[in-house]
Scaffold this motif. Structure first.
Motif, PDB file in Angstrom:
ATOM      1  N   ASP A 238       5.131  -7.068   4.778  1.00  0.00           N
ATOM      2  CA  ASP A 238       5.168  -6.891   3.326  1.00  0.00           C
ATOM      3  C   ASP A 238       3.768  -6.812   2.713  1.00  0.00           C
ATOM      4  O   ASP A 238       3.628  -6.625   1.513  1.00  0.00           O
ATOM      5  CB  ASP A 238       5.922  -8.048   2.670  1.00  0.00           C
TER       6      ASP A 238
ATOM      7  N   GLN B 105       0.380  -5.602   1.337  1.00  0.00           N
ATOM      8  CA  GLN B 105      -0.176  -4.382   0.734  1.00  0.00           C
ATOM      9  C   GLN B 105      -1.693  -4.515   0.725  1.00  0.00           C
ATOM     10  O   GLN B 105      -2.230  -5.553   0.322  1.00  0.00           O
ATOM     11  CB  GLN B 105       0.309  -4.219  -0.715  1.00  0.00           C
TER      12      GLN B 105
ATOM     13  N   HIS C 213      -4.333   4.382   0.616  1.00  0.00           N
ATOM     14  CA  HIS C 213      -3.070   4.831   0.023  1.00  0.00           C
ATOM     15  C   HIS C 213      -2.094   5.259   1.124  1.00  0.00           C
ATOM     16  O   HIS C 213      -0.912   4.886   1.100  1.00  0.00           O
ATOM     17  CB  HIS C 213      -3.335   5.989  -0.945  1.00  0.00           C
TER      18      HIS C 213
ATOM     19  N   ASN D 142      -0.799   2.167   2.993  1.00  0.00           N
ATOM     20  CA  ASN D 142       0.217   1.450   2.204  1.00  0.00           C
ATOM     21  C   ASN D 142       1.535   2.230   2.163  1.00  0.00           C
ATOM     22  O   ASN D 142       2.613   1.630   2.229  1.00  0.00           O
ATOM     23  CB  ASN D 142      -0.295   1.177   0.788  1.00  0.00           C
ATOM     24  N   GLU D 143       1.462   3.560   2.054  1.00  0.00           N
ATOM     25  CA  GLU D 143       2.688   4.392   2.078  1.00  0.00           C
ATOM     26  C   GLU D 143       3.393   4.253   3.427  1.00  0.00           C
ATOM     27  O   GLU D 143       4.615   4.143   3.484  1.00  0.00           O
ATOM     28  CB  GLU D 143       2.338   5.861   1.868  1.00  0.00           C
TER      29      GLU D 143
ATOM     30  N   ARG E 148       5.120   0.990   3.472  1.00  0.00           N
ATOM     31  CA  ARG E 148       6.312   1.016   2.620  1.00  0.00           C
ATOM     32  C   ARG E 148       7.461   1.715   3.355  1.00  0.00           C
ATOM     33  O   ARG E 148       8.596   1.226   3.369  1.00  0.00           O
ATOM     34  CB  ARG E 148       5.996   1.748   1.308  1.00  0.00           C
ATOM     35  N   LYS E 149       7.193   2.836   4.010  1.00  0.00           N
ATOM     36  CA  LYS E 149       8.234   3.551   4.769  1.00  0.00           C
ATOM     37  C   LYS E 149       8.696   2.716   5.957  1.00  0.00           C
ATOM     38  O   LYS E 149       9.896   2.697   6.275  1.00  0.00           O
ATOM     39  CB  LYS E 149       7.719   4.906   5.241  1.00  0.00           C
TER      40      LYS E 149
ATOM     41  N   ARG F 269       8.755  -0.588   6.120  1.00  0.00           N
ATOM     42  CA  ARG F 269       9.629  -1.623   5.555  1.00  0.00           C
ATOM     43  C   ARG F 269      10.992  -1.036   5.187  1.00  0.00           C
ATOM     44  O   ARG F 269      12.041  -1.626   5.476  1.00  0.00           O
ATOM     45  CB  ARG F 269       8.976  -2.248   4.316  1.00  0.00           C
ATOM     46  N   SER F 270      10.971   0.131   4.582  1.00  0.00           N
ATOM     47  CA  SER F 270      12.228   0.794   4.193  1.00  0.00           C
ATOM     48  C   SER F 270      13.079   1.086   5.426  1.00  0.00           C
ATOM     49  O   SER F 270      14.290   0.848   5.438  1.00  0.00           O
ATOM     50  CB  SER F 270      11.904   2.077   3.436  1.00  0.00           C
TER      51      SER F 270
END
Length: 174
Positions: free
Chosen positions: A137, A139, A155, A158-159, A162-163, A165-166
């Motif tokens: 989690d 960032q 960036h 972090n993207e 995020r993907k 984690r998704s």
């Protein structure tokens, strides 16, 4: 020569001593007509000569002897070395001070650029280590300047997280 000696004496006393220089006059046979300092060593071979020497009191002096036309006479002038080269010494000192200031300025600038580059790299490195330790989690904070390569990399990182984690949440639901 009596009239010439009187003229040289008057010149020597009125002008030369007021500007703190020495004077020597030599006739065509090399005889010193008027001298108030040790110029004899400077006269030679019919050419101009610049010389550095010390007076009996130990002061550093510089003198110039130059022939007066075709007369065979020489005119010599001397002054203290520090006074003669004061402008050059002052310019050298000024250049040195400016150089030191420029070096310090560029050193500070190089330090700031290095810190600006290293902070985002360090943040990426420690963020990757935290993710490796299982904190998915996490960032990574964007750098102060977002529109350069390090900002783009942060960036993108972090993207990617995020993907990840998704995808992990989707896998856990299935």
């Amino acid at each position: 020569h009596t009239e010439e000696l009187a003229l040289l004496k008057e010149f020597n006393e009125s002008i030369v001593e007021s500007v703190n220089v020495g004077l020597l006059a030599v006739d065509e046979d090399g005889r010193v007509i008027r001298c108030n300092s040790p110029f004899e060593q400077m006269i030679g071979h019919g050419r101009s000569a610049l010389s550095r020497y010390s007076d009996p009191a130990g002061r550093a002096l510089v003198g110039l002897a130059s022939p007066l036309g075709r007369s065979g006479w020489f005119l010599a002038v001397e002054t203290e070395h520090a006074r003669a080269f004061a402008p050059a010494i002052e310019i050298t000192r000024t250049i040195f001070i400016v150089d030191v200031c420029v070096i310090l300025l560029f050193s500070v600038l190089a330090y700031k650029v290095t810190v600006a580059i290293m902070e985002p790299i360090h943040a990426l490195s420690s963020g990757a280590q935290r993710i490796l330790d299982g904190h998915i989690d996490h960032q990574i904070p964007p750098p102060a300047i977002h529109d350069d390569e390090l900002g783009l990399l942060t960036h993108t990182f972090n993207e990617m997280m995020r993907k990840l984690r998704s995808n992990q949440i989707e896998i856990e639901r299935d």
